[in-house]
Design a protein around this motif. Structure first.
Motif, short mmCIF file in Angstrom:
data_model
loop_
_atom_site.label_atom_id
_atom_site.label_comp_id
_atom_site.label_asym_id
_atom_site.label_seq_id
_atom_site.Cartn_x
_atom_site.Cartn_y
_atom_site.Cartn_z
N ALA A 28 0.84 -1.20 0.00
CA ALA A 28 0.00 0.00 0.00
C ALA A 28 0.87 1.25 0.00
N PRO A 29 0.47 2.29 -0.72
CA PRO A 29 1.23 3.55 -0.69
C PRO A 29 1.25 4.14 0.72
N GLU A 30 2.29 4.86 1.02
CA GLU A 30 2.39 5.54 2.31
C GLU A 30 1.52 6.79 2.30
N LEU A 31 0.81 7.05 3.40
CA LEU A 31 0.02 8.27 3.50
C LEU A 31 0.95 9.45 3.75
N SER A 32 0.71 10.53 3.04
CA SER A 32 1.53 11.72 3.22
C SER A 32 1.24 12.37 4.57
N GLU A 33 2.28 12.90 5.20
CA GLU A 33 2.11 13.59 6.47
C GLU A 33 1.72 15.06 6.27
N THR A 34 1.86 15.55 5.04
CA THR A 34 1.46 16.92 4.73
C THR A 34 0.42 16.89 3.63
N LEU A 67 -7.92 0.86 3.42
CA LEU A 67 -7.84 0.51 2.00
C LEU A 67 -7.22 1.67 1.24
N VAL A 68 -5.91 1.63 1.08
CA VAL A 68 -5.17 2.73 0.47
C VAL A 68 -5.05 2.45 -1.03
N TRP A 69 -6.06 2.87 -1.77
CA TRP A 69 -6.10 2.62 -3.22
C TRP A 69 -5.01 3.41 -3.94
N ASP A 70 -4.54 2.85 -5.06
CA ASP A 70 -3.60 3.58 -5.90
C ASP A 70 -4.25 3.94 -7.24
N ARG A 71 -5.56 3.71 -7.37
CA ARG A 71 -6.32 4.04 -8.58
C ARG A 71 -7.76 4.28 -8.18
N ASN A 72 -8.54 4.88 -9.08
CA ASN A 72 -9.91 5.21 -8.72
C ASN A 72 -10.97 4.39 -9.44
N SER A 73 -10.53 3.37 -10.21
CA SER A 73 -11.48 2.51 -10.89
C SER A 73 -10.79 1.20 -11.27
N PHE A 74 -11.57 0.22 -11.67
CA PHE A 74 -11.03 -1.03 -12.18
C PHE A 74 -12.06 -1.64 -13.13
N GLU A 75 -11.62 -2.61 -13.91
CA GLU A 75 -12.51 -3.27 -14.87
C GLU A 75 -12.87 -4.67 -14.39
N TYR A 76 -14.15 -5.00 -14.50
CA TYR A 76 -14.65 -6.35 -14.21
C TYR A 76 -15.30 -6.83 -15.50
N PHE A 77 -14.68 -7.81 -16.16
CA PHE A 77 -15.00 -8.17 -17.53
C PHE A 77 -14.93 -6.87 -18.36
N ASP A 78 -16.04 -6.41 -18.97
CA ASP A 78 -15.95 -5.22 -19.82
C ASP A 78 -16.63 -4.01 -19.20
N VAL A 79 -16.82 -4.01 -17.88
CA VAL A 79 -17.42 -2.87 -17.19
C VAL A 79 -16.38 -2.18 -16.33
N GLU A 80 -16.28 -0.86 -16.45
CA GLU A 80 -15.39 -0.08 -15.59
C GLU A 80 -16.19 0.46 -14.42
#
Length: 237
Positions: free
Chosen positions: A59-65, A93-106
């Protein structure tokens, strides 16, 4: 939900050719172009499912600033056609993206978090374009989360997609009115995988529940689609 014949929602049979054929039919029922469930704009899953989507990357590190975080909900993509509503009771849940694909649906990711989740975490979600909805103060209030999803996204139908702990807690809280289950024609005998319903004492307790059968339909690959109304607790006698 989509399960093996032995009632499990995960395991070594899922990624087989038989399991994937059945999963595509399951997908078509609630997300496909000619889907059966048409009024919803997304589905709801627990933190275990979300972590599986994230994969093995650290998971990405949360920024302190960070910039001051405005109060209230944050909807990054109000025009998204489909959403993935992620249960996150503790802001981990520290996401590194704001969407994903499941079969052909984003699907655009929307976090459901308590209001007291840290501003550092909220700032991170904003930075990657993940939406969030606040429900409850120190603990996530699922009834409030469901109510706000309906109000914000103007829908009266929401798909619940596990895992087993979330499924059972939603049943126990009276927030699920129908079971729609695709039973795939395979099993694997594993005994350490997760079942359709699992009680966790932190959120819900075991109790016999009754369901009323609405419909049974055989699908083209040998899967069976079962639909039940949720009746409620059963008197133990």
């Amino acid at each position: 939900m989509h399960t093996l014949l032995n009632g499990k929602i995960d395991g070594i049979a899922n990624p087989t050719s038989v399991g994937m054929r059945s999963q595509k039919l399951y997908f078509d029922l609630f997300l496909g172009e000619d889907r059966y469930y048409k009024r919803h704009r997304g589905w709801l899953s627990g933190s275990g499912t979300s972590r599986a989507l994230m994969g093995d990357e650290p998971a990405p590190e949360l920024s302190e600033t960070f910039e001051p975080v405005p109060a209230g909900d944050f909807i990054a993509d109000p025009d998204a056609a489909m959403h993935y509503f992620a249960i996150d009771r503790s802001g981990t849940l520290v996401w590194d993206r704001n969407s994903f694909e499941y079969f052909d649906v984003e699907a655009h990711i929307v976090e459901l978090i308590p209001a007291t989740t840290s501003d550092a975490f909220k700032a991170h979600l904003r930075s990657v374009g993940v939406s969030y909805i606040l429900a409850g103060e120190e603990r996530l209030d699922m009834a409030e989360a469901v109510r706000k999803i309906g109000a914000i996204f103007e829908m009266d139908e929401l798909i619940l997609g596990g895992g087993g702990t979330l499924n059972w807690s939603m049943i126990r809280e009276g927030l699920c009115d129908e079971i729609s289950l695709v039973l795939m024609p395979t099993a694997d005998g594993e005994n350490h995988t997760h079942s359709l319903f699992e009680a966790n004492e932190r959120y819900s307790t075991p109790m016999p529940y009754a369901f009323s059968l609405k419909n049974v339909e055989a699908l083209e690959d040998g899967s069976v689609w079962l639909r039940y109304d949720v009746r409620g607790p059963v008197d133990k006698g």
